[in-house]
Write a protein that holds these residues in place. Structure first.
Motif, PDB file in Angstrom:
ATOM      1  N   THR A  50      -6.764 -52.874 -55.578  1.00 29.02           N
ATOM      2  CA  THR A  50      -7.277 -51.725 -54.808  1.00 29.02           C
ATOM      3  C   THR A  50      -6.668 -50.429 -55.326  1.00 29.02           C
ATOM      4  OG1 THR A  50      -5.515 -51.834 -53.138  1.00 29.02           O
ATOM      5  CG2 THR A  50      -7.473 -53.186 -52.746  1.00 29.02           C
ATOM      6  N   SER A  51      -5.825 -50.527 -56.331  1.00 27.93           N
ATOM      7  CA  SER A  51      -5.147 -49.339 -56.864  1.00 27.93           C
ATOM      8  C   SER A  51      -5.411 -49.210 -58.354  1.00 27.93           C
ATOM      9  CB  SER A  51      -3.643 -49.432 -56.591  1.00 27.93           C
ATOM     10  OG  SER A  51      -3.068 -50.483 -57.323  1.00 27.93           O
ATOM     11  N   LEU A  52      -5.150 -48.015 -58.844  1.00 22.82           N
ATOM     12  CA  LEU A  52      -5.321 -47.769 -60.280  1.00 22.82           C
ATOM     13  C   LEU A  52      -4.357 -46.681 -60.712  1.00 22.82           C
ATOM     14  CD1 LEU A  52      -8.750 -45.932 -60.843  1.00 22.82           C
ATOM     15  CD2 LEU A  52      -7.599 -46.094 -58.652  1.00 22.82           C
ATOM     16  N   GLU A  53      -4.004 -46.740 -62.007  1.00 20.37           N
ATOM     17  CA  GLU A  53      -3.095 -45.736 -62.560  1.00 20.37           C
ATOM     18  C   GLU A  53      -3.872 -44.784 -63.452  1.00 20.37           C
ATOM     19  OE1 GLU A  53       1.176 -46.023 -64.718  1.00 20.37           O
ATOM     20  OE2 GLU A  53      -0.513 -45.943 -66.087  1.00 20.37           O
ATOM     21  N   VAL A 102      -4.842 -45.208 -54.438  1.00 20.76           N
ATOM     22  CA  VAL A 102      -5.349 -46.403 -53.742  1.00 20.76           C
ATOM     23  C   VAL A 102      -6.723 -46.046 -53.172  1.00 20.76           C
ATOM     24  CG1 VAL A 102      -4.945 -48.050 -51.855  1.00 20.76           C
ATOM     25  CG2 VAL A 102      -3.016 -47.197 -53.196  1.00 20.76           C
ATOM     26  N   ALA A 103      -7.686 -46.924 -53.395  1.00 23.71           N
ATOM     27  CA  ALA A 103      -9.060 -46.699 -52.916  1.00 23.71           C
ATOM     28  C   ALA A 103      -9.155 -47.141 -51.461  1.00 23.71           C
ATOM     29  CB  ALA A 103     -10.037 -47.498 -53.777  1.00 23.71           C
ATOM     30  N   ILE A 104      -9.757 -46.288 -50.649  1.00 20.45           N
ATOM     31  CA  ILE A 104      -9.901 -46.604 -49.217  1.00 20.45           C
ATOM     32  C   ILE A 104     -11.331 -46.305 -48.767  1.00 20.45           C
ATOM     33  CG2 ILE A 104      -7.468 -46.205 -48.596  1.00 20.45           C
ATOM     34  CD1 ILE A 104      -8.389 -43.426 -47.526  1.00 20.45           C
ATOM     35  N   ASP A 105     -11.700 -46.917 -47.626  1.00 26.64           N
ATOM     36  CA  ASP A 105     -12.987 -46.556 -47.020  1.00 26.64           C
ATOM     37  C   ASP A 105     -12.723 -45.541 -45.898  1.00 26.64           C
ATOM     38  OD1 ASP A 105     -12.125 -47.927 -44.768  1.00 26.64           O
ATOM     39  OD2 ASP A 105     -13.320 -49.722 -45.174  1.00 26.64           O
ATOM     40  N   ASN A 144      -9.295 -48.557 -44.657  1.00 26.90           N
ATOM     41  CA  ASN A 144      -9.050 -49.884 -45.246  1.00 26.90           C
ATOM     42  C   ASN A 144      -9.049 -49.776 -46.774  1.00 26.90           C
ATOM     43  OD1 ASN A 144      -9.284 -51.203 -42.660  1.00 26.90           O
ATOM     44  ND2 ASN A 144     -11.482 -50.763 -42.809  1.00 26.90           N
ATOM     45  N   HIS A 145      -8.170 -50.548 -47.392  1.00 23.66           N
ATOM     46  CA  HIS A 145      -8.133 -50.551 -48.857  1.00 23.66           C
ATOM     47  C   HIS A 145      -9.371 -51.279 -49.385  1.00 23.66           C
ATOM     48  CE1 HIS A 145      -3.461 -50.610 -48.386  1.00 23.66           C
ATOM     49  NE2 HIS A 145      -4.027 -49.561 -47.835  1.00 23.66           N
ATOM     50  N   VAL A 146      -9.942 -50.761 -50.441  1.00 22.94           N
ATOM     51  CA  VAL A 146     -11.130 -51.411 -51.020  1.00 22.94           C
ATOM     52  C   VAL A 146     -10.899 -51.693 -52.508  1.00 22.94           C
ATOM     53  CG1 VAL A 146     -12.764 -50.439 -49.349  1.00 22.94           C
ATOM     54  CG2 VAL A 146     -12.275 -49.180 -51.434  1.00 22.94           C
ATOM     55  N   ARG A 147     -11.572 -52.730 -52.982  1.00 23.56           N
ATOM     56  CA  ARG A 147     -11.402 -53.124 -54.389  1.00 23.56           C
ATOM     57  C   ARG A 147     -12.004 -52.060 -55.296  1.00 23.56           C
ATOM     58  NH1 ARG A 147     -10.202 -58.757 -54.912  1.00 23.56           N
ATOM     59  NH2 ARG A 147     -10.654 -58.597 -57.132  1.00 23.56           N
TER      60      ARG A 147
END
Ligand SMILES: CC(C)(COP(=O)(O)OP(=O)(O)OC[C@H]1O[C@@H](n2cnc3c(N)ncnc32)[C@H](O)[C@@H]1OP(=O)(O)O)[C@@H](O)C(=O)NCCC(=O)NCCS
Length: 162
Positions: A85-88, A114-117, A121-124
């Protein structure tokens, strides 16, 4: 989710340093550079994920040279590695003298988003397509930084429980 290559989200932003951005010496404020780094990193990550994002971490930052009023500040941001759900993202900052074109690397930052809706909520996030040896090396280095970041987060978290 469709995997994406880093070039799909690569972002370059350019702006002129104005007196309002500067300290009394006529150099851009460190905090302003940090703000621009956060935005440049977020744009590349938005282009990769097409989701809402929060900044989870910014690795330590150095300012190698000052950037003066009238110079251009250029920020190049590239997604280096995608986790679940995260990226650098890597953000390189350059100064460019308008009259000579002389360009210098002034900072290199690594940020994690971190990607969230909309409910938080964390999202892929979509996978990153690793195409070249350079992409592979960049992603391996990002994985090592991630491990160190999470180790530091644990250490700070344990302070909060004292
Ligand atoms: C960042 C945040 C979303 C993490 O939430 P959390 O519930 O503690 O995180 P989790 O442990 O479930 O981890 C979720 C993901 O974030 C990553 N992550 C969390 N904290 C991290 C950190 N400090 N550094 C790097 N990655 C981190 C995890 O590795 C995980 O990634 P993965 O799904 O790709 O494996 C949360 O702490 C938060 O909302 N912080 C405030 C963010 C903020 O306000 N930023 C500034 C304004 S945008």
């Amino acid at each position: 989710m469709r995997p994406k290559v880093a070039s799909e989200s690569y972002t370059e932003t350019v702006q002129v340093v104005l007196p309002n951005d500067a300290n009394s010496l006529g150099f851009i404020l460190g905090g302003t550079v940090m703000h621009l780094i956060d935005i440049a990193g977020a744009i590349a990550c938005h282009r990769h994920t097409r989701t809402l994002l929060v900044t989870a971490a910014v690795d330590d930052l150095q300012f190698l040279h000052s950037i003066k009023v009238g110079d251009l500040i250029i920020l190049k941001s590239r997604v280096t590695c995608v986790f679940t759900t995260s990226l650098e993202v890597q953000v390189d900052v350059f100064s460019e003298e308008t009259l000579t074109g002389n360009r210098q690397l002034t900072s290199r930052a690594f940020l994690t988003f971190v990607a969230i809706d909309r409910d938080g909520n964390h999202v892929r996030v979509p996978p990153l397509l690793v195409e070249t040896d350079d992409d592979r090396r960049v992603c391996e280095e990002a994985q090592a930084r991630r491990a160190e970041r999470l180790r530091k987060k644990m250490a700070i978290g344990s302070l909060g429980r004292q």
